[in-house]
Scaffold this active site. Structure first.
Site, mmCIF file in Angstrom:
data_model
loop_
_atom_site.group_PDB
_atom_site.id
_atom_site.type_symbol
_atom_site.label_atom_id
_atom_site.label_comp_id
_atom_site.label_asym_id
_atom_site.label_seq_id
_atom_site.Cartn_x
_atom_site.Cartn_y
_atom_site.Cartn_z
ATOM 1 C CG ASP A 56 4.771 -4.129 10.652
ATOM 2 O OD1 ASP A 56 4.990 -5.091 11.764
ATOM 3 O OD2 ASP A 56 3.868 -4.490 9.650
ATOM 4 C CB THR A 94 -2.958 -1.998 -0.652
ATOM 5 O OG1 THR A 94 -4.216 -2.233 0.281
ATOM 6 C CG2 THR A 94 -3.071 -0.611 -1.231
ATOM 7 C CG HIS A 133 4.781 -7.281 6.449
ATOM 8 N ND1 HIS A 133 5.649 -7.170 5.398
ATOM 9 C CD2 HIS A 133 3.724 -6.827 6.490
ATOM 10 C CE1 HIS A 133 4.806 -6.495 4.566
ATOM 11 N NE2 HIS A 133 3.625 -6.350 5.081
ATOM 12 C CG LEU A 171 -3.087 2.320 5.568
ATOM 13 C CD1 LEU A 171 -1.900 1.458 4.950
ATOM 14 C CD2 LEU A 171 -3.834 1.860 6.545
ATOM 15 C CD GLU A 230 8.478 -7.734 4.820
ATOM 16 O OE1 GLU A 230 8.669 -6.959 5.489
ATOM 17 O OE2 GLU A 230 7.557 -8.098 4.033
ATOM 18 C CB ALA A 255 1.165 -3.115 10.841
ATOM 19 C CD1 TRP A 256 0.076 -7.317 7.686
ATOM 20 C CD2 TRP A 256 -1.981 -8.302 6.748
ATOM 21 N NE1 TRP A 256 0.465 -8.561 7.223
ATOM 22 C CE2 TRP A 256 -0.692 -9.310 6.689
ATOM 23 C CE3 TRP A 256 -3.142 -8.628 6.546
ATOM 24 C CZ2 TRP A 256 -1.018 -10.651 6.112
ATOM 25 C CZ3 TRP A 256 -3.457 -9.876 5.840
ATOM 26 C CH2 TRP A 256 -2.342 -10.819 5.693
ATOM 27 C CB THR A 296 3.503 0.348 9.333
ATOM 28 O OG1 THR A 296 2.798 1.503 8.741
ATOM 29 C CG2 THR A 296 3.963 0.291 10.530
ATOM 30 C CB ALA A 297 5.087 2.071 4.015
ATOM 31 N NE ARG A 298 4.579 -3.802 0.206
ATOM 32 C CZ ARG A 298 3.508 -4.025 1.036
ATOM 33 N NH1 ARG A 298 3.229 -3.618 2.219
ATOM 34 N NH2 ARG A 298 2.351 -4.412 0.474
#
Length: 320
Positions: free
Chosen positions: A259, A75, A285, A159, A264, A287-288, A233-235
């Site tokens: 997360d 996204t 990272h 979300l 990263e 969560a998705w 859990t975004a950025r």
């Protein structure tokens, strides 16, 4: 037409069905991984580029004269220089709403683990503490019910609303943040300082932009309740990680579930990768990454490319 997928391994392709992607009438080149220095040479002859997290900057775009579309398999489009893409008349598409179920359940896994002291009690059950207890149960770590607490959400998109929907089952009050300098049609937003002061749990669900970089810093952490929990859990860039470490070590807030990190993978380390920090859960990272989420991501990339090939309006075009 020539099409390139720059970082297939980031999708975890082994348990995915990529047949619809491979069936598109293009000449595919699939790269498991692509370093920053390899981008230019790998897209120079491409008409279509798919990328998850490999950055495509102005230099790369200037050296890809045939490039017509970039479909980001995520996204967030912060890996793409959108202004340069527009200057070179390269359309950019993304993916939306593909990971809602996966991310929402990860958010609640973090919230529940932190508020029930799950890791502490699990450790106490196997390290001898329970065996030597004078009572049938342990009460060593404080647990409070979520019911009647306040969940503060930054970002009222897919979300954020998904997380809020689950909150109803736990009996939480949900409030949404009004970020500084923004105008909202939704008048129910809460001024950011008041939002931070009221929330028992703060969960971030907004894009990383210049305005949201270090959104949670020393000042913001100081405004939060000492009993509050922060979830991101975004950025990673939205939280000052050094400030968060200090807040947790000093007991300024009660816990955090993270997360995402600023860089990263964190090859150079990170302040939060420290086992001495109390009440902190860091996940890589992930969560998705539910299989269903990743399969929907592939399906949306197929739709984006198919629409381009058929000269139809792009379903998820991103405007710089």
């Amino acid at each position: 037409m020539k099409a390139v997928l720059l970082d297939c391994n980031s999708l975890g392709p082994d348990d995915l069905d990529l047949s619809a992607l491979m069936a598109l009438p293009v000449d595919w080149t699939i790269y498991p991984e692509t370093s920053d220095r390899e981008v230019c040479e790998r897209i120079v002859d491409a008409d279509i580029v798919l990328t998850n997290k490999v950055p495509i900057n102005a230099l790369s775009l200037s050296q890809a004269p045939r490039l017509k579309i970039i479909s980001v398999m995520a996204t967030g489009t912060n890996a793409i220089d959108l202004q340069a893409a527009a200057q070179h008349q390269v359309a950019v598409c993304n993916a939306v709403k593909y990971g809602t179920g996966s991310v929402v359940q990860h958010v609640w896994a973090l919230i529940l683990a932190l508020t029930t002291k799950l890791a502490d009690y699990q450790r106490a059950a196997v390290d001898g503490t329970w065996q030597h207890s004078s009572q049938f149960c342990l009460l060593n770590f404080p647990v409070e019910e979520l019911q009647s607490k306040v969940l503060g959400i930054v970002g009222a998109g897919e979300l954020g609303r998904g997380v809020a929907k689950v909150a109803e089952a736990f009996g939480l009050e949900v409030i949404y943040a009004a970020l500084p300098g923004r105008q909202y049609a939704d008048q129910q937003r809460v001024d950011f300082e008041a939002f931070l002061s009221r929330a028992d749990i703060v969960s971030l669900h907004c894009p990383l932009t210049a305005e949201t970089t270090n959104l949670i810093d020393e000042v913001e952490l100081a405004l939060m309740k000492p009993s509050a929990v922060l979830i991101n859990t975004a950025r990673g860039g939205m939280v000052n990680e050094a400030a968060l470490k200090r807040a947790l070590l000093n007991g300024a807030i009660a816990g955090a579930g993270i997360d995402v990190l600023t860089n990263e993978p964190p090859r150079e380390g990170n302040p939060l990768l420290d086992e001495t920090i109390p009440n902190l859960i860091v996940t890589p990272h992930c969560a998705w990454v539910a299989r269903q989420s990743r399969q929907r991501l592939v399906a949306q990339a197929v739709e984006n490319v198919r629409a381009f090939l058929q000269e139809e309006p792009l379903p998820r075009a991103v405007v710089p």
